[in-house]
Design an enzyme around this catalytic site. Sequence first.
Site, PDB file in Angstrom:
ATOM      1  N   LYS A  13       0.917  -1.298   0.155  1.00 17.84           N
ATOM      2  CA  LYS A  13       0.033   0.136  -0.102  1.00 17.84           C
ATOM      3  C   LYS A  13       0.931   1.331   0.130  1.00 17.84           C
ATOM      4  O   LYS A  13       0.736   2.128  -0.773  1.00 17.84           O
ATOM      5  CB  LYS A  13      -0.984   0.071   1.260  1.00 17.84           C
ATOM      6  N   ARG A  88      -9.415   1.382   8.476  1.00 23.77           N
ATOM      7  CA  ARG A  88      -9.033  -0.026   8.939  1.00 23.77           C
ATOM      8  C   ARG A  88     -10.037  -0.755   9.519  1.00 23.77           C
ATOM      9  O   ARG A  88      -9.828  -1.820   9.827  1.00 23.77           O
ATOM     10  CB  ARG A  88      -7.732   0.315   9.732  1.00 23.77           C
ATOM     11  N   ARG A 127      12.000  -5.784   4.466  1.00 25.04           N
ATOM     12  CA  ARG A 127      11.581  -4.196   4.368  1.00 25.04           C
ATOM     13  C   ARG A 127      12.745  -3.576   5.242  1.00 25.04           C
ATOM     14  O   ARG A 127      13.041  -3.866   6.460  1.00 25.04           O
ATOM     15  CB  ARG A 127      10.264  -4.069   4.896  1.00 25.04           C
ATOM     16  N   ARG A 160      11.327  -2.166  11.010  1.00 23.17           N
ATOM     17  CA  ARG A 160      10.290  -1.540  11.784  1.00 23.17           C
ATOM     18  C   ARG A 160       9.980  -2.666  13.095  1.00 23.17           C
ATOM     19  O   ARG A 160      10.086  -3.945  12.910  1.00 23.17           O
ATOM     20  CB  ARG A 160       9.131  -1.675  11.228  1.00 23.17           C
ATOM     21  N   ARG A 171      -0.612  -9.054  12.853  1.00 23.79           N
ATOM     22  CA  ARG A 171      -1.043  -7.985  12.068  1.00 23.79           C
ATOM     23  C   ARG A 171      -2.089  -8.652  10.974  1.00 23.79           C
ATOM     24  O   ARG A 171      -3.004  -8.175  10.641  1.00 23.79           O
ATOM     25  CB  ARG A 171       0.139  -7.105  11.521  1.00 23.79           C
TER      26      ARG A 171
HETATM   27  P1  AP5 Z   1       4.888  -1.605   1.780  1.00 16.40           P
HETATM   28  O1  AP5 Z   1       4.630  -0.722   0.421  1.00 16.40           O
HETATM   29  O2  AP5 Z   1       5.635  -1.247   2.788  1.00 16.40           O
HETATM   30  O3  AP5 Z   1       3.504  -2.515   2.323  1.00 16.40           O
HETATM   31  P2  AP5 Z   1       2.354  -1.640   3.182  1.00 16.40           P
HETATM   32  O4  AP5 Z   1       1.187  -2.397   2.668  1.00 16.40           O
HETATM   33  O5  AP5 Z   1       2.374  -0.276   3.348  1.00 16.40           O
HETATM   34  O6  AP5 Z   1       2.626  -2.456   4.421  1.00 16.40           O
HETATM   35  P3  AP5 Z   1       2.626  -1.831   6.047  1.00 16.40           P
HETATM   36  O7  AP5 Z   1       3.320  -3.015   6.953  1.00 16.40           O
HETATM   37  O8  AP5 Z   1       3.164  -0.322   6.052  1.00 16.40           O
HETATM   38  O9  AP5 Z   1       1.251  -1.830   6.194  1.00 16.40           O
HETATM   39  P4  AP5 Z   1       0.369  -1.979   7.780  1.00 16.40           P
HETATM   40  O10 AP5 Z   1      -0.887  -1.542   7.007  1.00 16.40           O
HETATM   41  O11 AP5 Z   1       0.797  -3.125   8.502  1.00 16.40           O
HETATM   42  O12 AP5 Z   1       1.310  -0.975   8.243  1.00 16.40           O
HETATM   43  P5  AP5 Z   1       0.453   0.670   8.857  1.00 16.40           P
HETATM   44  O13 AP5 Z   1       2.035   1.429   8.794  1.00 16.40           O
HETATM   45  O14 AP5 Z   1      -0.463   1.039   7.898  1.00 16.40           O
HETATM   46  O15 AP5 Z   1       5.677  -2.974   1.094  1.00 16.40           O
HETATM   47  C1  AP5 Z   1       6.043  -3.824   2.045  1.00 16.40           C
HETATM   48  C2  AP5 Z   1       7.593  -4.570   1.638  1.00 16.40           C
HETATM   49  O16 AP5 Z   1       7.307  -5.051   0.428  1.00 16.40           O
HETATM   50  C3  AP5 Z   1       8.490  -3.319   1.316  1.00 16.40           C
HETATM   51  O17 AP5 Z   1       9.714  -3.640   1.723  1.00 16.40           O
HETATM   52  C4  AP5 Z   1       8.324  -3.076  -0.459  1.00 16.40           C
HETATM   53  O18 AP5 Z   1       9.740  -2.378  -0.511  1.00 16.40           O
HETATM   54  C5  AP5 Z   1       7.953  -4.625  -0.779  1.00 16.40           C
HETATM   55  N1  AP5 Z   1       7.333  -4.496  -2.030  1.00 16.40           N
HETATM   56  C6  AP5 Z   1       6.262  -3.673  -2.203  1.00 16.40           C
HETATM   57  N2  AP5 Z   1       5.371  -4.049  -3.281  1.00 16.40           N
HETATM   58  C7  AP5 Z   1       6.255  -5.100  -3.698  1.00 16.40           C
HETATM   59  C8  AP5 Z   1       6.235  -6.021  -4.880  1.00 16.40           C
HETATM   60  N3  AP5 Z   1       4.944  -5.569  -5.730  1.00 16.40           N
HETATM   61  N4  AP5 Z   1       6.924  -6.808  -5.161  1.00 16.40           N
HETATM   62  C9  AP5 Z   1       8.083  -7.184  -4.040  1.00 16.40           C
HETATM   63  N5  AP5 Z   1       8.163  -6.272  -3.175  1.00 16.40           N
HETATM   64  C10 AP5 Z   1       7.399  -5.408  -2.790  1.00 16.40           C
HETATM   65  O19 AP5 Z   1       0.377   0.453  10.197  1.00 16.40           O
HETATM   66  C11 AP5 Z   1       1.361   0.006  11.291  1.00 16.40           C
HETATM   67  C12 AP5 Z   1       0.243  -0.042  12.376  1.00 16.40           C
HETATM   68  O20 AP5 Z   1      -0.195   1.365  12.808  1.00 16.40           O
HETATM   69  C13 AP5 Z   1      -0.888  -1.052  12.717  1.00 16.40           C
HETATM   70  O21 AP5 Z   1      -0.435  -2.385  12.738  1.00 16.40           O
HETATM   71  C14 AP5 Z   1      -1.795  -0.137  13.674  1.00 16.40           C
HETATM   72  O22 AP5 Z   1      -1.159  -0.463  14.817  1.00 16.40           O
HETATM   73  C15 AP5 Z   1      -1.553   1.331  13.432  1.00 16.40           C
HETATM   74  N6  AP5 Z   1      -2.315   1.910  12.561  1.00 16.40           N
HETATM   75  C16 AP5 Z   1      -2.051   2.692  11.354  1.00 16.40           C
HETATM   76  N7  AP5 Z   1      -3.239   2.869  10.773  1.00 16.40           N
HETATM   77  C17 AP5 Z   1      -4.288   2.735  11.620  1.00 16.40           C
HETATM   78  C18 AP5 Z   1      -5.726   2.712  11.762  1.00 16.40           C
HETATM   79  N8  AP5 Z   1      -6.310   3.584  10.721  1.00 16.40           N
HETATM   80  N9  AP5 Z   1      -6.159   2.476  12.616  1.00 16.40           N
HETATM   81  C19 AP5 Z   1      -5.690   1.784  13.703  1.00 16.40           C
HETATM   82  N10 AP5 Z   1      -4.508   1.664  13.859  1.00 16.40           N
HETATM   83  C20 AP5 Z   1      -3.820   2.045  12.657  1.00 16.40           C
HETATM   84 MG    MG Z   2       2.676   0.921   4.971  1.00 19.63          MG
END
Ligand code: AP5
Ligand code: MG
Length: 214
Positions: A13, A88, A127, A160, A171
């Site tokens: 994402k 979410r 990552r 992270r 997660r």
């Molecule tokens: P990446 O682009 O980083 O993936 P992502 O979907 O953004 O993954 P996240 O781990 O950031 O998602 P998340 O939803 O768990 O975390 P968030 O920060 O939102 O890609 C992943 C890896 O793969 C990278 O190394 C990238 O280079 C590689 N990659 C990407 N595309 C690829 C491809 N096509 N092929 C190969 N490799 C590829 O949330 C973190 C925490 O914050 C949550 O757990 C929660 O505690 C809290 N939080 C955030 N938002 C909320 C909310 N709205 N409500 C409640 N809690 C929240």
């Molecule tokens: Mg992300």
Amino acid sequence: MKIIMLGAPGAGKGTQAKMIADKYGIPHVSTGDIFRANIKNGTQLGMEAKQYMDKGLLVPDELTVKILLDRVAQDDCKNGYVLDGFPRTIPQAEVLDKALGELGEKIDYAIDVDVPDENIVKRMGGRRACLSCGATYHIEHVPPKKEGICDVCGQELVLRDDDKPETVQNRLNVYHEQTQPLIEFYQAKGVLKTVDGTRDMKDVFAAITAILEA
Ligand code: AP5
Ligand code: MG
């Protein structure tokens, strides 16, 4: 153009949201990045959010919703934005809908980046993230020019805290229980688009731009 990125943790994402933001000149708004910046700066919000994030749990809606609504009310969001990691939960989506409805606005696209769980666990260990500017790398797929250093802002890259394998599994469980129902929610609104997130990131982006420019 108002876009929501849906998809499991690690689906890509953030990677795709950044590319969309750069191409279309709209802000990339990631609640995860906002929380991580607060943790890094030692704010009260950061300390509260960290307790949940480190366990792979969602930060409570009360904390999350206000931050997001304040962010999208800022001037740079006037012409649209790409939301990454919000909503979410169904209640978050309903609050967003109501807030937009009051302004006579709506979400144009909810893009689900679809990747099976088994691919996700493999991706996460590789990552590396910049906690200063939010840039994301992968030691094999997207290595930084200089190992361990962010290409964009020169800060140190880190694994992270929530990318440890046992936390990743939590997660994923939380995603399936609380976030996946949003796919039906946005399908019912007629704005859901699904892309195959297992492909190379350039191909995923091509699929997304084809949708946005159709
Ligand atoms: P990446 O682009 O980083 O993936 P992502 O979907 O953004 O993954 P996240 O781990 O950031 O998602 P998340 O939803 O768990 O975390 P968030 O920060 O939102 O890609 C992943 C890896 O793969 C990278 O190394 C990238 O280079 C590689 N990659 C990407 N595309 C690829 C491809 N096509 N092929 C190969 N490799 C590829 O949330 C973190 C925490 O914050 C949550 O757990 C929660 O505690 C809290 N939080 C955030 N938002 C909320 C909310 N709205 N409500 C409640 N809690 C929240
Ligand atoms: Mg992300």
